[in-house]
Design a protein around this motif. Sequence first.
Motif, PDB file in Angstrom:
ATOM      1  N   ASN A 134      -6.064  -0.541  -9.561  1.00 26.49           N
ATOM      2  CA  ASN A 134      -6.982  -0.036 -10.588  1.00 26.49           C
ATOM      3  C   ASN A 134      -6.290   0.124 -11.941  1.00 26.49           C
ATOM      4  O   ASN A 134      -6.798   0.799 -12.833  1.00 26.49           O
ATOM      5  CB  ASN A 134      -7.567   1.308 -10.157  1.00 26.49           C
ATOM      6  N   ASN A 135      -5.100  -0.493 -12.079  1.00 29.44           N
ATOM      7  CA  ASN A 135      -4.270  -0.459 -13.302  1.00 29.44           C
ATOM      8  C   ASN A 135      -3.606   0.891 -13.550  1.00 29.44           C
ATOM      9  O   ASN A 135      -3.028   1.104 -14.624  1.00 29.44           O
ATOM     10  CB  ASN A 135      -5.083  -0.870 -14.537  1.00 29.44           C
ATOM     11  N   GLU A 136      -3.665   1.785 -12.600  1.00 29.78           N
ATOM     12  CA  GLU A 136      -2.937   3.045 -12.718  1.00 29.78           C
ATOM     13  C   GLU A 136      -1.440   2.773 -12.725  1.00 29.78           C
ATOM     14  O   GLU A 136      -0.953   1.877 -12.038  1.00 29.78           O
ATOM     15  CB  GLU A 136      -3.289   3.959 -11.538  1.00 29.78           C
ATOM     16  N   ARG A 137      -0.688   3.559 -13.506  1.00 32.05           N
ATOM     17  CA  ARG A 137       0.755   3.390 -13.594  1.00 32.05           C
ATOM     18  C   ARG A 137       1.480   4.618 -13.041  1.00 32.05           C
ATOM     19  O   ARG A 137       1.096   5.759 -13.334  1.00 32.05           O
ATOM     20  CB  ARG A 137       1.167   3.144 -15.050  1.00 32.05           C
ATOM     21  N   ILE A 138       2.484   4.359 -12.244  1.00 33.50           N
ATOM     22  CA  ILE A 138       3.305   5.422 -11.660  1.00 33.50           C
ATOM     23  C   ILE A 138       4.774   5.043 -11.806  1.00 33.50           C
ATOM     24  O   ILE A 138       5.160   3.898 -11.568  1.00 33.50           O
ATOM     25  CB  ILE A 138       2.963   5.656 -10.171  1.00 33.50           C
ATOM     26  N   GLU A 139       5.592   6.018 -12.208  1.00 33.02           N
ATOM     27  CA  GLU A 139       7.039   5.859 -12.195  1.00 33.02           C
ATOM     28  C   GLU A 139       7.544   6.603 -10.969  1.00 33.02           C
ATOM     29  O   GLU A 139       7.583   7.840 -10.941  1.00 33.02           O
ATOM     30  CB  GLU A 139       7.676   6.439 -13.465  1.00 33.02           C
TER      31      GLU A 139
ATOM     32  N   SER B 180      -0.935   7.775 -15.541  1.00 28.18           N
ATOM     33  CA  SER B 180      -2.309   7.446 -15.898  1.00 28.18           C
ATOM     34  C   SER B 180      -3.244   8.566 -15.449  1.00 28.18           C
ATOM     35  O   SER B 180      -2.899   9.383 -14.586  1.00 28.18           O
ATOM     36  CB  SER B 180      -2.743   6.124 -15.249  1.00 28.18           C
ATOM     37  N   SER B 181      -4.436   8.602 -16.029  1.00 28.66           N
ATOM     38  CA  SER B 181      -5.407   9.637 -15.683  1.00 28.66           C
ATOM     39  C   SER B 181      -6.320   9.227 -14.536  1.00 28.66           C
ATOM     40  O   SER B 181      -7.012  10.065 -13.960  1.00 28.66           O
ATOM     41  CB  SER B 181      -6.256   9.986 -16.918  1.00 28.66           C
ATOM     42  N   ASN B 182      -6.329   7.953 -14.198  1.00 25.85           N
ATOM     43  CA  ASN B 182      -7.243   7.453 -13.168  1.00 25.85           C
ATOM     44  C   ASN B 182      -6.553   7.376 -11.809  1.00 25.85           C
ATOM     45  O   ASN B 182      -6.509   6.324 -11.168  1.00 25.85           O
ATOM     46  CB  ASN B 182      -7.793   6.075 -13.557  1.00 25.85           C
ATOM     47  N   HIS B 183      -5.991   8.513 -11.358  1.00 28.47           N
ATOM     48  CA  HIS B 183      -5.178   8.496 -10.149  1.00 28.47           C
ATOM     49  C   HIS B 183      -6.018   8.329  -8.889  1.00 28.47           C
ATOM     50  O   HIS B 183      -7.034   8.996  -8.702  1.00 28.47           O
ATOM     51  CB  HIS B 183      -4.357   9.775 -10.036  1.00 28.47           C
TER      52      HIS B 183
ATOM     53  N   PRO C 191       0.834  -1.207   0.000  1.00 31.44           N
ATOM     54  CA  PRO C 191       0.000   0.000   0.000  1.00 31.44           C
ATOM     55  C   PRO C 191       0.865   1.252   0.000  1.00 31.44           C
ATOM     56  O   PRO C 191       1.797   1.370   0.793  1.00 31.44           O
ATOM     57  CB  PRO C 191      -0.797  -0.129   1.301  1.00 31.44           C
ATOM     58  N   LEU C 192       0.562   2.186  -0.894  1.00 29.17           N
ATOM     59  CA  LEU C 192       1.335   3.425  -0.996  1.00 29.17           C
ATOM     60  C   LEU C 192       0.393   4.604  -1.243  1.00 29.17           C
ATOM     61  O   LEU C 192      -0.660   4.467  -1.855  1.00 29.17           O
ATOM     62  CB  LEU C 192       2.358   3.341  -2.131  1.00 29.17           C
ATOM     63  N   TYR C 193       0.835   5.751  -0.781  1.00 26.84           N
ATOM     64  CA  TYR C 193       0.076   7.002  -0.948  1.00 26.84           C
ATOM     65  C   TYR C 193       0.854   7.945  -1.851  1.00 26.84           C
ATOM     66  O   TYR C 193       2.041   8.203  -1.622  1.00 26.84           O
ATOM     67  CB  TYR C 193      -0.146   7.665   0.412  1.00 26.84           C
ATOM     68  N   PHE C 194       0.196   8.471  -2.878  1.00 27.53           N
ATOM     69  CA  PHE C 194       0.783   9.463  -3.769  1.00 27.53           C
ATOM     70  C   PHE C 194      -0.167  10.647  -3.881  1.00 27.53           C
ATOM     71  O   PHE C 194      -1.290  10.489  -4.375  1.00 27.53           O
ATOM     72  CB  PHE C 194       1.052   8.896  -5.168  1.00 27.53           C
ATOM     73  N   GLU C 195       0.271  11.813  -3.430  1.00 23.56           N
ATOM     74  CA  GLU C 195      -0.533  13.020  -3.586  1.00 23.56           C
ATOM     75  C   GLU C 195      -0.714  13.299  -5.066  1.00 23.56           C
ATOM     76  O   GLU C 195       0.163  13.030  -5.885  1.00 23.56           O
ATOM     77  CB  GLU C 195       0.168  14.199  -2.907  1.00 23.56           C
ATOM     78  N   SER C 196      -1.860  13.840  -5.437  1.00 26.30           N
ATOM     79  CA  SER C 196      -2.145  14.114  -6.842  1.00 26.30           C
ATOM     80  C   SER C 196      -1.401  15.346  -7.310  1.00 26.30           C
ATOM     81  O   SER C 196      -1.210  16.304  -6.564  1.00 26.30           O
ATOM     82  CB  SER C 196      -3.653  14.312  -7.043  1.00 26.30           C
ATOM     83  N   ASP C 197      -0.954  15.334  -8.569  1.00 21.90           N
ATOM     84  CA  ASP C 197      -0.370  16.530  -9.173  1.00 21.90           C
ATOM     85  C   ASP C 197      -1.355  17.221 -10.101  1.00 21.90           C
ATOM     86  O   ASP C 197      -1.016  18.144 -10.820  1.00 21.90           O
ATOM     87  CB  ASP C 197       0.913  16.186  -9.947  1.00 21.90           C
ATOM     88  N   ASN C 198      -2.588  16.775 -10.090  1.00 24.17           N
ATOM     89  CA  ASN C 198      -3.605  17.326 -10.985  1.00 24.17           C
ATOM     90  C   ASN C 198      -4.336  18.452 -10.285  1.00 24.17           C
ATOM     91  O   ASN C 198      -5.458  18.321  -9.829  1.00 24.17           O
ATOM     92  CB  ASN C 198      -4.605  16.237 -11.401  1.00 24.17           C
ATOM     93  N   ASP C 199      -3.671  19.587 -10.147  1.00 23.38           N
ATOM     94  CA  ASP C 199      -4.238  20.732  -9.464  1.00 23.38           C
ATOM     95  C   ASP C 199      -4.578  21.797 -10.495  1.00 23.38           C
ATOM     96  O   ASP C 199      -3.818  22.078 -11.391  1.00 23.38           O
ATOM     97  CB  ASP C 199      -3.239  21.283  -8.438  1.00 23.38           C
ATOM     98  N   SER C 200      -5.732  22.412 -10.318  1.00 24.81           N
ATOM     99  CA  SER C 200      -6.189  23.405 -11.298  1.00 24.81           C
ATOM    100  C   SER C 200      -5.360  24.680 -11.244  1.00 24.81           C
ATOM    101  O   SER C 200      -5.376  25.470 -12.182  1.00 24.81           O
ATOM    102  CB  SER C 200      -7.664  23.745 -11.049  1.00 24.81           C
ATOM    103  N   ALA C 201      -4.653  24.920 -10.132  1.00 22.68           N
ATOM    104  CA  ALA C 201      -3.833  26.120 -10.009  1.00 22.68           C
ATOM    105  C   ALA C 201      -2.471  25.739  -9.421  1.00 22.68           C
ATOM    106  O   ALA C 201      -2.170  26.027  -8.268  1.00 22.68           O
ATOM    107  CB  ALA C 201      -4.526  27.150  -9.116  1.00 22.68           C
TER     108      ALA C 201
END
Length: 264
Positions: free
Chosen positions: A215-220, A158-161, A61-71
């Motif tokens: 969920n098949n999301e990919r992260i490097e 991936s887009s499904n973060h 189990p791992l936690y990754f903060e999202s980089d998809n911020d509107s600002a």
Amino acid sequence: MKEDHLNLFFLNLKFSLGCNALEILDNNHNNVVKLKEDPDNDPSVHVFFKVTDLYQGKRMPLYFESDNDSAPMHLLSRPQADSIPFSLSKLPSLLEFFQFSNTSIKAQAMETTLRQCESKPKGDEFKRCVTSLEAMLDMTQEFFGSVKPKVLTTKILSSNHTLYQNYTLVEKPLEVNRSEMVACHSVAYPYLVYYCHGHKGHMTRIFKLALRGDNNERIESISVCHKDTSMWDADHVVFRLLGGYPGSGPACHVIPIDNLVWVA
């Protein structure tokens, strides 16, 4: 403070209270204990693993903060950064300027960041707090000298973060060959500030991890393993999550999305 500069970028300020990299990774762990009383109920602390977990097929189990911020925030220019005091002694006037109550969580976070930035390095530790793009370039030149470093970051592919889920190592971990390293963690402040630190010599190992979520999301992921934890606080969250004690063995962690690892 230069009001014309401040009014220009104040609308773009975002307070990054979601960032906990400094609280987790720094060697001064009093803040970790206060802010992370129950790590079992806080998925954001699940960034740690053991070096023995680094093999193809490992699921954790791992936690990754999202980089998809509107600002998204960017480093200020040096004139902008220099127009704002960055000093613990100026905290009362800074809180007044940013209109933060002196008893608010934001005020406490600002004080923590300023205290950490003004604390003295331990032993042969190198540390700088960077408030502008030019200061970042100066920092790398000061640490690496004439050698041109490259920067490593964790990437969401991936887009499904999903912030927190189980990830599987789908390829053999790739160790990054380097002679020196400086890690820069974004810290809680009204504008983007990086806390950068490193040591001369091989105190750490760096890995690139190819991860696939349930969920098949990919992260490097860029991940760092600290060889020596003997100076870490016994209450550090890593020992509560993985077991062990200071000096009992290496401790590894993923690098958050908005952090930087400079290597040469």
